[in-house]
Design a protein around this motif. Structure first.
Motif, PDB file in Angstrom:
ATOM      1  N   LEU A   1      45.654   6.888  59.306  1.00  0.00           N
ATOM      2  CA  LEU A   1      45.205   5.939  58.287  1.00  0.00           C
ATOM      3  C   LEU A   1      44.343   4.823  58.877  1.00  0.00           C
ATOM      4  O   LEU A   1      43.935   3.913  58.164  1.00  0.00           O
ATOM      5  CB  LEU A   1      46.423   5.335  57.582  1.00  0.00           C
TER       6      LEU A   1
ATOM      7  N   GLY B   1      47.573   7.750  51.538  1.00  0.00           N
ATOM      8  CA  GLY B   1      46.124   7.619  51.582  1.00  0.00           C
ATOM      9  C   GLY B   1      45.686   6.267  51.098  1.00  0.00           C
ATOM     10  O   GLY B   1      46.397   5.607  50.337  1.00  0.00           O
TER      11      GLY B   1
ATOM     12  N   THR C   1      41.494   7.067  46.785  1.00  0.00           N
ATOM     13  CA  THR C   1      41.155   8.352  47.406  1.00  0.00           C
ATOM     14  C   THR C   1      41.565   9.549  46.569  1.00  0.00           C
ATOM     15  O   THR C   1      41.407  10.685  47.014  1.00  0.00           O
ATOM     16  CB  THR C   1      41.822   8.478  48.788  1.00  0.00           C
TER      17      THR C   1
ATOM     18  N   ARG D   1      42.145  11.669  52.349  1.00  0.00           N
ATOM     19  CA  ARG D   1      41.018  10.772  52.621  1.00  0.00           C
ATOM     20  C   ARG D   1      39.728  11.485  52.256  1.00  0.00           C
ATOM     21  O   ARG D   1      39.555  12.671  52.573  1.00  0.00           O
ATOM     22  CB  ARG D   1      40.973  10.357  54.096  1.00  0.00           C
ATOM     23  N   ASP D   2      38.830  10.752  51.604  1.00  0.00           N
ATOM     24  CA  ASP D   2      37.508  11.291  51.268  1.00  0.00           C
ATOM     25  C   ASP D   2      37.601  12.614  50.516  1.00  0.00           C
ATOM     26  O   ASP D   2      36.809  13.537  50.737  1.00  0.00           O
ATOM     27  CB  ASP D   2      36.657  11.466  52.529  1.00  0.00           C
TER      28      ASP D   2
ATOM     29  N   THR E   1      43.529  15.345  55.248  1.00  0.00           N
ATOM     30  CA  THR E   1      43.157  15.267  56.659  1.00  0.00           C
ATOM     31  C   THR E   1      44.343  15.473  57.590  1.00  0.00           C
ATOM     32  O   THR E   1      44.164  15.611  58.798  1.00  0.00           O
ATOM     33  CB  THR E   1      42.506  13.905  56.982  1.00  0.00           C
TER      34      THR E   1
END
Length: 248
Positions: free
Chosen positions: A233, A42, A46, A199-200, A204
């Motif tokens: 990515l 990541g 993150t 991610r975030d 994901t």
């Protein structure tokens, strides 16, 4: 963990962690089986390090449940050896100085090909040797969960490849659950049973890599996994390129 969870080493359910107004982990779920090698990829910032700290008990979640084994160890990017102690003393650091502990420490050094360095001072070791001492220190405790926080990042390319091979061999022998944090996609594909992309605040991608070992990075199946992860990515890749690609 309950008896029905006997094959699990790690179980996270609805884990949330925030720092101020920033949510770093947003109700994530994760299971890692005993003996499974999981790699976490990541972008920087993150929550990868936060996740490791939660698994180590160095942070507490704001919400959710974390179940981990009692016996867990970590290897960091820096070896973190005590300069005033020789290699063997660093391996058995914090353990009672019994004959059995000393024998276990020597055996661990032998496993990382440093049997002849048991009396060496940290300052006399190369970067790769120091990191092998750190790995021996982690494995001598026979952990059920081994956490690896970018342990090869500071090594030169050739030493990194040798360390990757060594870690793969030792994990296959000792069979802990493993979570490796890295930015190196090639490293992830080379070592992992599963690769997670964070991610975030959420996972994901959860990509299983069912390829025989040792893995040939020029094999079409390996290249497909590599391309998939790079795309996740946000990186475009030429599958035929020879250099390692890192996402920092």
């Amino acid at each position: 963990m309950t008896a029905t969870d006997s094959l699990l080493a790690v179980s996270l359910s609805g884990v949330r962690k925030s720092f101020g107004d920033k949510t770093v982990l947003d109700r994530v779920d994760l299971e890692i089986r005993r003996g499974e090698f999981v790699v976490l990829l990541g972008p920087s910032g993150t929550g990868k390090t936060t996740l490791l700290r939660l698994l180590l008990g160095q942070e507490r979640p704001d919400d959710g449940e974390i179940l981990v084994p009692r016996q867990r160890t970590v290897v960091y990017q820096e070896p973190r050896l005590v300069p005033s102690k020789r290699a063997l003393s660093n391996v058995v650091l914090g353990q009672p100085r019994t004959r059995q502990v000393t024998e276990d420490g020597r055996r661990a050094l032998d496993e990382v090909d440093l049997a002849d360095k048991h009396r060496a001072w940290p300052a006399t070791l190369s970067g790769g040797e120091a990191q092998r001492v750190a790995l021996a220190r982690a494995l001598v405790r026979e952990p059920e969960l081994l956490l690896l926080d970018e342990p090869f990042a500071a090594l030169d390319a050739l030493t990194r490849l040798r360390m990757q091979d060594l870690v793969g061999e030792l994990v296959a022998r000792h069979r802990p659950a493993v979570l490796l944090v890295t930015h190196d996609v090639d490293e992830a594909v080379r070592l992992a049973d599963r690769v997670l992309v964070l991610r975030d605040g959420r996972f994901t991608r959860d990509l299983g890599i069912d390829l025989p070992r040792p893995r040939d990075r020029t094999d079409p199946a390996t290249l497909r996994h590599r391309t998939t992860l790079l795309a996740e990515l946000g990186v475009r890749s030429n599958p035929s390129e020879e250099s390692h690609v890192r996402h920092d």
